[in-house]
Design a protein around this motif. Structure first.
Motif, short mmCIF file in Angstrom:
data_model
loop_
_atom_site.label_atom_id
_atom_site.label_comp_id
_atom_site.label_asym_id
_atom_site.label_seq_id
_atom_site.Cartn_x
_atom_site.Cartn_y
_atom_site.Cartn_z
N SER A 66 0.77 -1.23 0.00
CA SER A 66 0.00 0.00 0.00
C SER A 66 0.81 1.28 0.00
O SER A 66 0.31 2.31 -0.44
N CYS A 67 2.05 1.27 0.48
CA CYS A 67 2.75 2.56 0.53
C CYS A 67 3.25 2.99 -0.83
O CYS A 67 3.41 4.15 -1.11
N ARG A 68 3.53 2.03 -1.68
CA ARG A 68 3.99 2.24 -3.06
C ARG A 68 5.38 2.86 -3.14
O ARG A 68 5.73 3.49 -4.13
N LEU A 111 4.11 13.28 -0.48
CA LEU A 111 2.71 13.21 -0.06
C LEU A 111 2.60 12.84 1.42
O LEU A 111 1.80 13.40 2.16
N TYR A 112 3.42 11.90 1.85
CA TYR A 112 3.40 11.54 3.27
C TYR A 112 3.66 12.75 4.15
O TYR A 112 2.95 13.03 5.11
N TYR A 145 3.34 21.12 -1.39
CA TYR A 145 1.92 21.36 -1.13
C TYR A 145 1.73 22.48 -0.13
O TYR A 145 2.41 22.53 0.90
N ARG A 195 -12.57 6.19 5.22
CA ARG A 195 -12.16 5.85 3.88
C ARG A 195 -11.23 6.93 3.39
O ARG A 195 -11.31 8.07 3.83
N GLY A 196 -10.37 6.59 2.48
CA GLY A 196 -9.56 7.59 1.82
C GLY A 196 -8.77 8.43 2.80
O GLY A 196 -8.19 7.91 3.76
N PHE A 197 -8.78 9.73 2.56
CA PHE A 197 -7.96 10.62 3.35
C PHE A 197 -8.35 10.61 4.82
O PHE A 197 -7.54 10.87 5.69
N SER A 199 -9.11 7.99 6.51
CA SER A 199 -8.83 6.70 7.15
C SER A 199 -7.98 6.91 8.39
O SER A 199 -6.97 7.59 8.34
N HIS B 337 -11.68 11.97 -4.28
CA HIS B 337 -11.14 12.20 -2.95
C HIS B 337 -12.04 11.53 -1.90
O HIS B 337 -11.56 10.84 -0.99
N SER B 340 -11.85 7.39 -2.58
CA SER B 340 -10.60 6.64 -2.45
C SER B 340 -10.73 5.75 -1.22
O SER B 340 -11.20 6.18 -0.17
N GLY B 342 -8.30 4.57 0.41
CA GLY B 342 -7.31 5.03 1.37
C GLY B 342 -6.19 4.06 1.65
O GLY B 342 -5.36 4.30 2.52
N CYS B 344 -3.66 2.97 -0.58
CA CYS B 344 -2.32 3.32 -1.05
C CYS B 344 -2.09 4.82 -1.00
O CYS B 344 -2.97 5.64 -1.25
N THR B 345 -0.86 5.12 -0.66
CA THR B 345 -0.49 6.50 -0.36
C THR B 345 -0.75 7.46 -1.52
O THR B 345 -1.33 8.52 -1.30
N PRO B 346 -0.32 7.15 -2.74
CA PRO B 346 -0.51 8.15 -3.80
C PRO B 346 -1.98 8.53 -3.95
O PRO B 346 -2.30 9.70 -4.14
N ARG B 348 -4.55 7.93 -1.60
CA ARG B 348 -5.13 8.47 -0.37
C ARG B 348 -4.76 9.93 -0.17
O ARG B 348 -5.61 10.79 0.06
N GLU B 349 -3.47 10.22 -0.26
CA GLU B 349 -3.01 11.58 -0.04
C GLU B 349 -3.19 12.41 -1.32
O GLU B 349 -3.59 13.56 -1.27
N GLY B 350 -2.90 11.77 -2.46
CA GLY B 350 -2.89 12.49 -3.73
C GLY B 350 -4.25 13.00 -4.13
O GLY B 350 -4.40 14.14 -4.56
N TRP B 353 -5.02 16.12 -2.33
CA TRP B 353 -4.33 17.32 -2.82
C TRP B 353 -4.88 17.76 -4.18
O TRP B 353 -4.96 18.95 -4.46
#
Ligand SMILES: Cc1cc2nc3c(=O)[nH]c(=O)nc-3n(C[C@H](O)[C@H](O)[C@H](O)COP(=O)(O)O)c2cc1C
Ligand code: SF4
Ligand code: SF4
Ligand code: SF4
Ligand code: SF4
Ligand code: FES
Lengths: 955, 429
Positions: A66-68, A111-112, A145, A195-197, A199, B337, B340, B342, B344-346, B348-350, B353
């Motif tokens: 997941s971190c890619r 992004l992190y 950012y 979910r998503g951001f 989470s 947004h 997602s 959530g 994977c990082t690109p 979730r965060e991407g 943004w």
């Protein structure tokens, strides 16, 4: 000779090891690599010394992808596969670095960091943070950012858990904690909610950790790459400088730990990945509850007194030891050589136990030495010794990974042997079948992604009836593993046993009224055990602590033999040992009738070998067992006792009887780290050292001998083994050792099954399972392969005899006892840690019907009385018990659980029948008489320990 | 004009089994079970050049060959009726008005791939459709089309509807499997693909509702006939969900290869006689194309893809000249947004943004460097995530910025909208 200090940081190969008989070869960044099929590219790269950036992967967890960050390029494939989730294939050509990959990884890191607090310098994980490391590794130089709406930077901390903090603002949502809780611990307390951001890691349903299902094993904290989940001890003390490998001193799992150190201060205990018993996992006790070692209640100076009503007098070591020696000699002079004895503890090291029994035999000149294993697993030694020839379990813990059917009898692994419990749950989630024989609905009956196939909820005291009924089904339904029995077992004994079990009175139907378990269930469970593939039995004190404890162990051994479940992976008979060194203290000959290695004192050859090594003649008559010592004390023939690290007042049954016996002694010497209940009746107190303060070895339930290593000097000035040496010297039998390794060398010289053991070997292998000798220079993980240690397996008849402890109108309920996860036995250690937050009193579990009959509500104070005594506890109304059965733990002295337990004991070994006591339960308003006495006596003893200034008399 | 799925329907009046049978329903099943081997069924599907209607357009027959043949345990077929792609509303009409086409298609698929069980995962927000599917499945079961020894053959198959919970990500096939297993709907990494490790770890094939619903026609009339309905490599008809600034939004089933101009005409043309500005031809995840480009294109997989977009699920979103492209993109970015998962990082965060940067622009706070930041961020997401939602979030951004860059720049430099009469103009500072 000691292992060198380790770095607190483990190497991490990214993904778990894969076993395969096929190998694949590939090239990574130009380097040729060959790995087992199924190995990830990430691990293959790490094995060649290349490190691919990663955050969500770690080699204790299945990859998640997941971190890619770990993306790579593979020739002939489009895109950027994740190296943690992509298996290596024959002929692959992989690139782990390129401009595009560098740009991509920087993008991820950017992004992190765009949503991460930049307080690295003041962060608890500064210096131990994978996020920091990765930012460095990928060369992150700017974050483009704009700083608007940083969503998570102000998130609330959760510090509800006594040992660790959860700070969501630092979370990188890598899911490692969630996976650790699922895959390693098996509790499934964590999830990523939202979910998503948005989470976020959430215990339970967005509850605080303490309110969730969390059992504080710490696996998530270990797995966390950032400071999001971090130990409070690290927050306070900062990062460790170095680590020392040692072994947990709580239960018989014997987990390997790294003591993370700063100077001589422990800042954290982390489970050691190289520990073969635990493979990097731990439970709340070993992982967190070590603070007792520096608790203010520790007694650090020797003390003596003439009478137990006198104030304690602080004296020098010299004086205390001389006093003790002269008292023992005086008593022997007056009452005879046999009037003194010693009790060793399963908490102490092999070396200490060995020395204690040596001192009794050589310096006291008698065989009056016994161990607290008497009260827990002596029937195991007897039963397995008689049938198989070895007084120990047959497998390694890891063997359960090959089991298809698991039969648990009278054990509660998720509380009492948690790390093994987690292994077991993992196997259950993989689909192994489960049969439980227990009077209680233990947690293993049903849990996340597993469920027992059968719970045979029998009445306490009817174990043998059930095991005979199971054997009856196996024999009468033609399920006997004839090949195994014919070639491996003694046929005459088999025929006799067979004739016995087929008798109709052993059928499940005939036994149903006795056990309370429906016959159809017994039949189905028996069929499953006999025909379900590899079947393994795990059992605990619910088997041994009965009037027929030894019979039941034999019954279990018979069952494994008749189904051929011995001598390979995934099967066997496995006692779960209560304390860290139960196995070791038995191995070390702390029995009145046996030398180290289970050899009878009357065996001339053995005795002569000890006589010539120790340089004096030894007695061939067995000495006194613990219960006999108490009786002899009461009849006046036994007057002095050396008690090493064992709290007999709290842990032995029928407390009032024990107290009466101890009160009649003229000299009781207690060696312990706290003024425990027994020490309150002592005349000499010798400060003990905790496992952090000494070198030695423990032997766990798998016969695994592991090193305990000293990380701090003994707080009282002397290690326990040095104290025994000094006492023996003072008694006139000189001992000469400069280090515990020399004691082990002597054990190895004199004990055939230990002949190959040395500290060098332990340093090299990490641990070793006995027998370790010329034939098995690296130990014996699996016992009885090909043939039994005694040659042919011996069947023995196991007639069910009801216990004398019967319910009557006066005592209509059956009480059984057990332990809970967060407290440990008498609680001397765990009660002096923040584990009190989890469990602060013993309670009486009672079924709603029984409670209603008596007008008892949850939380009411209830009196529990038996033929031996009575005590008062708070009631906990629970459906875990069947009607008619009540249950309590025994972690708090004031509960007086053992005031109620009786003198009944196992016919063969005198192991007390803790698990069955007929009682009555009633609502009450005040403490029992015993509790009042205990409170007063305790106050007095505390006072005698630390007299106020006005009472200090100048000496 | 032949309509494979929507032909002969009369709204709510013709969905029952009897109506379906009257239209020739379950004949394909009879034909397959009485005279075709599973391999022959797959062969016909391959010949038809039916491509997946769920978004990716993957050849269905080929996909079916990925299922292991000689596997001894359970195998599954799963229908993806999660339909959550903005602009797409065709599957729910199939489920509502012609459920037996799907049921028959899934039975045929089960027969072809040796699966004994099927699951139909229905979008969580359409309860009445779920209830109708339950009734239809019961009808099929009662009539012996589902269950043991179907139509007296050796073949047994049963089908179950599953009501989802309404997360867009559950439409991604592996997230759907997780959700079906009762877990949080999050995509799995691939490989392993579902054909080897699918539902409960068993071999599984997932297809879209429309894909399955096309299969009975193919078996009845032959793959060649289906192929000939459309054009080579783009067989059959396709349902287009036309929405946006048109006079008669709705579902139109037309042969693949039909000119866009004709489809637009069927939908009544651009609303109010305005000029067409832009079209998203395949659902919100696909790149936008300028209106004049679209007017020259045919509606089939290959033509649209050659022009730089994708046919996707066939959701045609038409935007007229009054549309502010910044605002339209802001809305789309908000969706990804929000949706997602959530993991994977690109993504979730991407996706956060992307939305925030576009939001700032739309609100007159954009910076000169933001356009490049958007493009570089899209690069960092696309092709680098576990599932295609990352791509879906990035592709609209790139296409919007590339095709309408001037409009975005105007927002940054003038802090206001370029489009006269944009409903949003007054709000811009
Ligand atoms: C984020 C995301 C959402 C998706 N949603 C849907 C959907 O709602 N319905 C659908 O059929 N396919 C959807 N898909 C595509 C499926 O993953 C899958 O490709 C499709 O169900 C395969 O069926 P087909 O080959 O018949 O098209 C989605 C994919 C992604 C990445
Ligand atoms: S401490 Fe253990 S049980 Fe608690 S959440 Fe972490 S992993 Fe799960
Ligand atoms: S708490 Fe730690 S381990 Fe868990 S997701 Fe956050 S950063 Fe990862
Ligand atoms: S399982 Fe036992 S040995 Fe392991 S940490 Fe817990 S108490 Fe210690
Ligand atoms: S790309 Fe997005 S939706 Fe897909 S798995 Fe990753 S985070 Fe989830
Ligand atoms: S380490 Fe492989 S994706 Fe995180």
């Amino acid at each position: 000779m000691d292992m060198p200090f380790l770095s607190p940081h483990d190497t991490d190969l990214g993904t778990p090891e894969k076993i395969s008989d096929q190998q694949v070869s590939l090239h990574i960044d130009g380097h040729p690599v060959t790995v087992p099929r199924g190995t990830s590219l990430m691990r293959a790269a790490a094995l060649t010394g290349l490190s691919i950036p990663k955050l969500c992967a770690t080699d204790t967890l299945e990859p998640f992808g997941s971190c890619r960050l770990c993306l790579v390029e593979i020739e002939g494939r489009k895109g950027f596969p994740a190296s943690c989730t992509t298996p290596a294939e024959e002929g692959m050509v992989v690139r782990t670095q390129s401009t595009q990959l560098a740009q991509l990884r920087r993008g991820v890191m950017e992004l992190y960091i765009s949503d991460h607090p930049l307080d690295c310098l003041t962060c608890a994980s500064n210096g131990d943070c994978e996020l920091q490391d990765m930012a460095g590794a990928v060369g992150l130089r700017e974050v483009r950012y704009p700083s608007i709406e940083h969503h998570h930077l102000t998130a609330q901390k959760d510090d509800s858990n006594p040992y660790f903090v959860y700070d969501p603002s630092k979370c990188i949502v890598c899911n490692r904690c969630v996976r650790a809780c699922e895959e390693i611990q098996g509790t499934f307390a964590l999830t990523l909610s939202g979910r998503g951001f948005s989470s976020r890691v959430s215990p339970g349903e967005s509850q605080p950790f303490m309110a969730s299902e969390c059992v504080s094993c710490g696996a998530c904290v270990d797995a966390c790459p950032t400071a999001t989940l971090v130990e409070k001890s690290i927050l306070e003390a900062g990062q460790p400088e170095y680590s020392v490998v040692t072994t947990c001193a709580y239960c018989g799992v014997g987990c390997g730990f790294k003591a993370d150190m700063k100077g001589t201060e422990v800042v954290r205990m982390t489970p050691w990945k190289g520990g073969k018993a635990n493979e990097g996992h731990a439970c709340v006790k070993g992982r967190f509850a070590w603070g007792y070692a520096t608790h203010k209640d520790r007694i650090l100076t020797p003390m003596i007194r003439k009478h137990i009503t006198d104030p304690w007098q602080v004296v020098s070591w010299e004086e205390a030891i001389q006093y003790a020696a002269s008292e023992f000699r005086r008593i022997q002079g007056t009452y005879g050589r046999d009037a003194v004895g010693g009790i060793t503890s399963s908490r102490c090291t092999n070396e200490e136990t060995y020395l204690a029994q040596k001192m009794v035999r050589a310096a006291f000149g008698n065989n009056n030495v016994d161990t607290c294993a008497r009260v827990c697993h002596s029937p195991t030694g007897y039963g397995l010794g008689m049938t198989y020839g070895t007084s120990a379990g047959t497998q390694t813990f890891k063997s359960v990974e090959h089991s298809d059917v698991i039969l648990i009898i009278g054990a509660n692994p998720t509380d009492a042997h948690p790390v093994f419990g987690s292994r077991l749950k993992k196997r259950l989630r993989e689909g192994a079948r489960l049969i439980i024989i227990d009077p209680r609905r233990i947690d293993l009956v049903q849990g996340p992604h597993f469920k027992a196939d059968y719970l045979l909820q029998l009445r306490p005291g009817t174990n043998v009836a059930i095991i005979n009924a199971i054997a009856h089904v196996i024999v009468t339904e033609g399920l006997v593993a004839s090949d195994f029995v014919n070639t491996r077992c003694d046929m005459e004994s088999f025929q006799a046993w067979k004739a016995f079990v087929v008798q109709p009175h052993n059928s499940p139907e005939a036994m149903e009224p006795v056990t309370g378990v429906p016959a159809t269930q017994v039949r189905e469970a028996a069929r499953l055990y006999a025909t379900g593939g590899n079947a393994a039995i795990y059992y605990g004190l619910g088997v041994t602590e009965h009037a027929q404890g030894s019979t039941m162990v034999i019954g279990i051994a018979n069952l494994a033999m008749v189904t051929g479940n011995i001598g390979k992976e995934g099967v066997g008979v496995n006692p779960l040992r209560g304390q860290n060194n139960v196995q070791g203290s038995c191995d070390m000959g702390s029995f009145p009738h046996e030398y180290p290695g289970y050899r009878h004192v009357s065996d001339d050859a053995t005795r002569h070998s000890f006589e010539s090594a120790w340089g004096l003649p030894l007695r061939k008559e067995p000495g006194l067992r613990i219960p006999n010592m108490f009786e002899a004390a009461l009849d006046g023939s036994f007057r002095g006792l050396y008690c090493q690290g064992e709290d007999i007042v709290q842990s032995d049954p029928n407390t009032q009887h024990v107290i009466a016996a101890l009160s009649s002694l003229e000299c009781l010497v207690v060696q312990d780290i706290f003024l425990n209940e027994t020490a309150k009746y002592a005349h000499v107190f010798l400060p003990g050292s905790s496992f952090l303060e000494k070198d030695g070895t423990f032997t766990n339930a798998e016969r695994r001998i592991s090193r305990v290593r000293k990380v701090m000097p003994p707080k009282g000035g002397m290690s326990d083994w040095e104290v025994t040496v000094a006492l023996s010297n003072a008694l006139g039998y000189p001992m000469h050792y400069s280090h515990p390794s020399e004691i082990m060398d002597e054990i190895a010289r004199l004990t055939p099954t230990f002949s190959g053991v040395s500290y060098d070997l332990l340093d090299r292998l990490g641990s070793v399972q006995w027998p370790c000798d010329d034939q098995n220079p690296e130990g014996t993980p699996l016992m009885h392969v090909g043939s039994f240690v005694r040659g042919l397996g011996q069947f023995m008849i196991t007639q069910y005899v009801p216990t004398d402890e019967k319910v009557t109108p006066k005592f209509p309920l059956l009480l059984t006892t057990g332990r809970i996860l967060s407290q440990y036995n008498v609680g001397a250690q765990t009660r002096r840690t923040a584990n009190m937050a989890f469990h602060s009193e013993d309670r009486l579990d009672i079924h709603p019907h029984d409670a209603e009959d008596r007008g008892i509500l949850d939380g009411d104070w209830v009196g529990v009385s038996s033929r031996s005594g009575n005590t008062v506890l708070r009631a906990h109304v629970s459906e875990r018990m069947s009607p008619g059965v009540v249950y309590t733990t025994f972690h708090f002295p004031e509960s007086g659980s053992n005031v109620i337990t009786t003198d009944n004991s196992d016919w063969a070994t005198n192991c007390p029948e803790y698990k069955v006591t007929a009682v009555q339960v009633t609502r009450v308003r005040q403490m029992s008489d015993w509790q009042k006495y205990h409170q007063q006596f305790d106050e007095m003893q505390q006072h005698l320990l630390r007299p106020g200034p006005e009472q200090m008399t100048p000496s | 004009m032949t309509q494979v799925i929507l032909g002969g329907l009369d709204g709510n009046r013709t969905w029952r089994l009897a109506d379906y049978v009257a239209r020739g329903g379950y004949e394909a099943l009879r034909k397959a079970l009485s005279g075709m081997t599973p391999e022959q069924v797959i062969e016909e599907v391959k010949k038809s050049s039916l491509r997946g209607r769920g978004g990716a357009g993957f050849p269905t027959g080929l996909k079916w060959t990925f299922m292991p043949r000689n596997y001894s345990g359970d195998k599954y077929v799963v229908c993806n009726s999660d339909e959550g792609e903005p602009g797409t509303f065709k599957d729910r009409d199939i489920l509502r008005y012609n459920p037996h086409a799907l049921i028959e298609g899934m039975i045929l698929a089960g027969y072809a791939m040796g699966a004994t069980r099927g699951y139909n995962y229905i979008h969580g927000e359409i309860w009445s459709v779920y209830e109708r599917c339950e009734e239809a499945v019961q009808e099929a079961r009662d009539a012996g089309f589902l269950g043991q020894n179907i139509l007296g053959s050796e073949f047994s198959f049963d089908l179950f509807n599953h009501h989802g919970y309404g997360a867009y990500i559950c439409g991604e096939e592996t997230a759907l499997l997780e959700s079906l297993e009762g877990k949080k709907g999050q995509p799995r990494y691939k490989p392993p693909f579902p054909a080897t490790y699918g539902l409960y770890g068993k071999p599984t094939t997932i297809n879209n509702t429309e894909t399955f619903a096309s299969v009975p026609w193919i078996i009845r009339h032959g793959g060649q006939a289906f192929l000939e309905l459309g054009k080579p490599n783009n067989g059959g008809t396709k349902i287009f969900s036309v929405s946006g600034h048109v006079s008669r939004p709705g579902n139109y089933e037309v042969p693949l290869g039909t000119p866009f101009a004709k489809l637009l005409e069927m939908a009544g043309g651009v609303r109010g006689g305005r000029k067409i500005k832009a079209v998203i031809p395949g659902g919100s995840s696909m790149p936008v194309l300028p209106g004049d480009v679209m007017m020259q294109l045919d509606m089939d997989y290959d033509s649209i893809s050659k022009a730089g977009s994708m046919l996707g699920s066939g959701a045609v979103i038409v935007m007229d000249e009054t549309t502010c492209m910044v605002r339209a993109l802001e809305r789309l970015s908000w969706f990804y947004h929000e949706e997602s998962c959530g993991q994977c990082t690109p993504c979730r965060e991407g996706t956060g943004w992307l939305y925030r940067v576009i939001h700032r622009m739309e609100h007159g706070q954009g910076r000169a460097e933001d356009l490049d930041l958007l493009l570089s961020l899209s690069d960092n997401i696309q092709g680098r995530t576990i599932c295609a939602l990352g791509d879906a979030a990035a592709m609209p951004v790139r296409s919007f910025v590339n095709h309408f860059r001037a409009e975005f720049e105007h927002h940054v430099t003038h802090k206001r909208c370029l489009v006269e009469g944009s409903a949003r103009q007054e709000k811009v500072a």
